[in-house]
Design an enzyme around this catalytic site. Structure first.
Site, PDB file in Angstrom:
ATOM      1  CG  ASP A  26      -1.693   1.253   1.424  1.00  0.00           C
ATOM      2  OD1 ASP A  26      -1.851   2.005   0.443  1.00  0.00           O
ATOM      3  OD2 ASP A  26      -2.145   1.498   2.563  1.00  0.00           O
ATOM      4  CG  ASN A  28      -3.047   5.110  -1.563  1.00  0.00           C
ATOM      5  OD1 ASN A  28      -3.073   4.062  -0.921  1.00  0.00           O
ATOM      6  ND2 ASN A  28      -3.939   5.391  -2.498  1.00  0.00           N
ATOM      7  CG  ASP A  30      -5.905   3.060   0.112  1.00  0.00           C
ATOM      8  OD1 ASP A  30      -5.005   2.199   0.269  1.00  0.00           O
ATOM      9  OD2 ASP A  30      -6.515   3.211  -0.964  1.00  0.00           O
ATOM     10  CG  ASP A  34      -1.265   1.551  -3.989  1.00  0.00           C
ATOM     11  OD1 ASP A  34      -0.058   1.421  -4.271  1.00  0.00           O
ATOM     12  OD2 ASP A  34      -1.671   2.115  -2.957  1.00  0.00           O
ATOM     13  CG  ASP A 103      -6.689 -12.522 -13.482  1.00  0.00           C
ATOM     14  OD1 ASP A 103      -7.443 -13.234 -14.157  1.00  0.00           O
ATOM     15  OD2 ASP A 103      -6.154 -12.897 -12.433  1.00  0.00           O
ATOM     16  CG  ASP A 204     -11.423 -15.801 -13.625  1.00  0.00           C
ATOM     17  OD1 ASP A 204     -10.844 -16.323 -12.650  1.00  0.00           O
ATOM     18  OD2 ASP A 204     -12.650 -15.560 -13.647  1.00  0.00           O
TER      19      ASP A 204
END
Length: 537
Positions: A26, A28, A30, A34, A103, A204
């Site tokens: 992470d 940032n 939150d 990301d 993906d 997928d």
């Protein structure tokens, strides 16, 4: 990288690393991983020796299934960043010689995707047939098909008084791959990312994208309606024709690839997975067989599983091997978390990185991450929420990456979206980097060995000890050169005959010193020993 002895192809001879982006890093604060977090960790992949990174979905999504419900295939979801962030990731990864694989969810979209919003607007809408709509049978649903999430696969839509098909959540309607316009539109979405520079795709549930044209009922196990044999909802012949079309598209670009998720129920079905490889030149490049992930920690069973898998691979196709992923238990937990999980993790590391075929490492596997434990109120996965306590969900394999022994294990400065594992104080990158005997350093050494060894990258796999006394051993052979791999799946020592024609020199071992040698004959094997030998020329 030694490439002189083989025609080196990145997706065949390299090493993949699978990231679940919400849980990797992470940037940032939150609490959610990301793209910028991945960028900040690119040097970690370079140091580890990774060839390619496969990233679970980051497209725009309402996140009911955490990114597998896509509302716009051409946009990055703001929770992960922006398209500019992604292009920066591509550029900086490519500068380091690292490929990026996205993906690709071909079976369904979100019900908030504009295609579906048009499709459901009226029966005569031009996009109506882009999804699968059916009338009911009297007051009954169109047939007995069940979703993977346990309910009927049919959802009634009051606006047009028809049912639409959803193989997963009702908010994830299935696309109709029998419709030519849908195929063309979807492949245009794929071209967007290829033109941007993406190196490939993980597909997928690719074996589920086409359903029976006659909508026949699935047969049942023991007459129980919710336990079905997915005869008419998976592995339909036309799904293979779609993979041929996708391969044709990828072949328009240089050095692009795809790997298909061919999910089957335990104990796995290598024949079905291998069938999607086609001739080796006309279908998907790689296919995930789940058999290894369904095996107990037992040498004879692993041998039988591998022998079966390799035996099904078409002559000009290529295997890939994987131990864990974001939907199933982490391998060391599945194989016994409380007892000897470190030793077992090391045996599995040597297995994965010395087998023939492309290895896929799930994030955290290289530090021995185990499944997380949760209270009911901490679960995010819709499957876990629905089936608690009988099935506690997929979150257990998706906990935040463990970077340090500090707060939130260095994943985030804020409360993570899922709780960090309690074992992060000892199992983390910072701690294990300093410990020469750690799982991390074993992975790093094995990756370096494989990256420098044409034998391990492309040599034949010849088993010679097939589970006797808990030992699995095999040669990797290329031309006249040989590597010998010895794996003891038992917690006790024993003696076994080593079928060597020449002296074996230790390259990497959990127990033996590098450079030591053995010869043919009776040899003592140590508890949970995993050793790689070079056979002298």
């Amino acid at each position: 990288m030694k490439q002189k002895d083989i025609n080196w192809v990145w997706w065949k001879h390299g090493i993949f690393y699978h990231i679940y982006p919400r849980s990797f890093y992470d940037s940032n604060s939150d609490g959610i991983g990301d793209i910028k977090g991945i960028i900040q960790k690119l040097d970690y992949f370079s140091g580890l020796g990774i060839t390619a990174i496969w990233i679970s979905p980051m497209y725009q999504s309402p996140m009911l299934d955490f990114g597998y419900d896509i509302s716009d295939y051409k946009k990055i979801d703001p929770v992960f960043g922006t398209t500019e962030d992604f292009t920066t990731l591509l550029q900086q990864a490519h500068e380091r010689g690292i490929r990026i694989v996205m993906d690709l969810v071909m079976n369904h979209t979100s019900n908030l995707h504009p295609w579906f919003m048009e499709s459901r607007s009226s029966k005569d809408n031009p996009k109506r047939d882009w999804y699968i709509w059916r009338d009911g049978v009297g007051r009954m649903k169109p047939n007995n098909w069940r979703s993977a999430f346990g309910s009927s696969a049919w959802e009634h839509d009051e606006l047009t008084d028809q049912y639409y098909l959803h193989s997963f959540l009702k908010e994830m309607p299935d696309l109709n791959w029998r419709n030519k316009e849908l195929k063309n539109a979807y492949f245009n979405e794929v071209r967007y990312w290829l033109d941007l520079g993406v190196d490939g795709f993980r597909l997928d549930v690719i074996n589920m994208i086409v359903k029976d044209k006659k909508f026949r009922n699935n047969p049942l196990y023991f007459g129980i309606p919710w336990i079905q044999k997915h005869v008419y909802t998976r592995n339909r012949p036309k799904s293979r024709r779609i993979t041929h079309l996708l391969r044709n598209l990828l072949d328009e670009y240089e050095e692009r690839m795809c790997v298909g998720e061919i999910y089957t129920m335990p104990p796995g079905d290598p024949a079905t997975a291998a069938d999607y490889l086609g001739s080796g030149h006309d279908s998907i490049h790689l296919a995930f067989d789940f058999s290894l992930m369904f095996q107990p920690f037992h040498a004879r069973k692993f041998y039988a599983c591998l022998q079966n898998w390799y035996g099904k691979i078409p002559q000009h196709s290529w295997a890939c091997n994987v131990l864990s992923n974001h939907d199933l238990f982490r391998s060391n937990t599945r194989l016994g978390r409380k007892k000897h999980f470190i030793e077992k993790s090391k045996v599995m590391a040597v297995l994965l990185l010395t087998l023939k075929g492309t290895p896929f490492i799930y994030y955290g596997e290289e530090i021995g991450m185990t499944n997380g434990t949760f209270r009911k109120d901490q679960i995010a996965d819709p499957l876990g929420k629905k089936f608690w306590p009988f099935f506690k969900g997929r979150d257990r394999a998706r906990t935040p990456m463990q970077w340090t022994p500090g707060i939130n294990s260095g994943f985030s400065d804020s409360k993570p979206w899922l709780p960090v594992n309690k074992d992060h104080l000892t199992s983390n990158v910072e701690t294990e980097t300093k410990d020469l005997s750690s799982i991390y350093n074993l992975y790093k050494n094995l990756i370096a060995l494989r990256n420098d060894s044409p034998i391990l990258q492309s040599g034949d796999w010849i088993p010679v000890i097939k589970g006797e006394k808990g030992v699995l051993a095999y040669f990797r052979i290329l031309n006249e050169e040989k590597i010998f791999v010895l794996l003891n799946f038992r917690k006790r020592s024993g003696k076994i005959f080593m079928p060597l024609t020449k002296r074996g020199i230790v390259l990497i071992s959990t127990h033996r010193k590098e450079g030591k040698s053995i010869t043919s004959g009776i040899e003592k094997v140590l508890p949970f020993e995993a050793t790689v030998f070079r056979i002298s020329s």
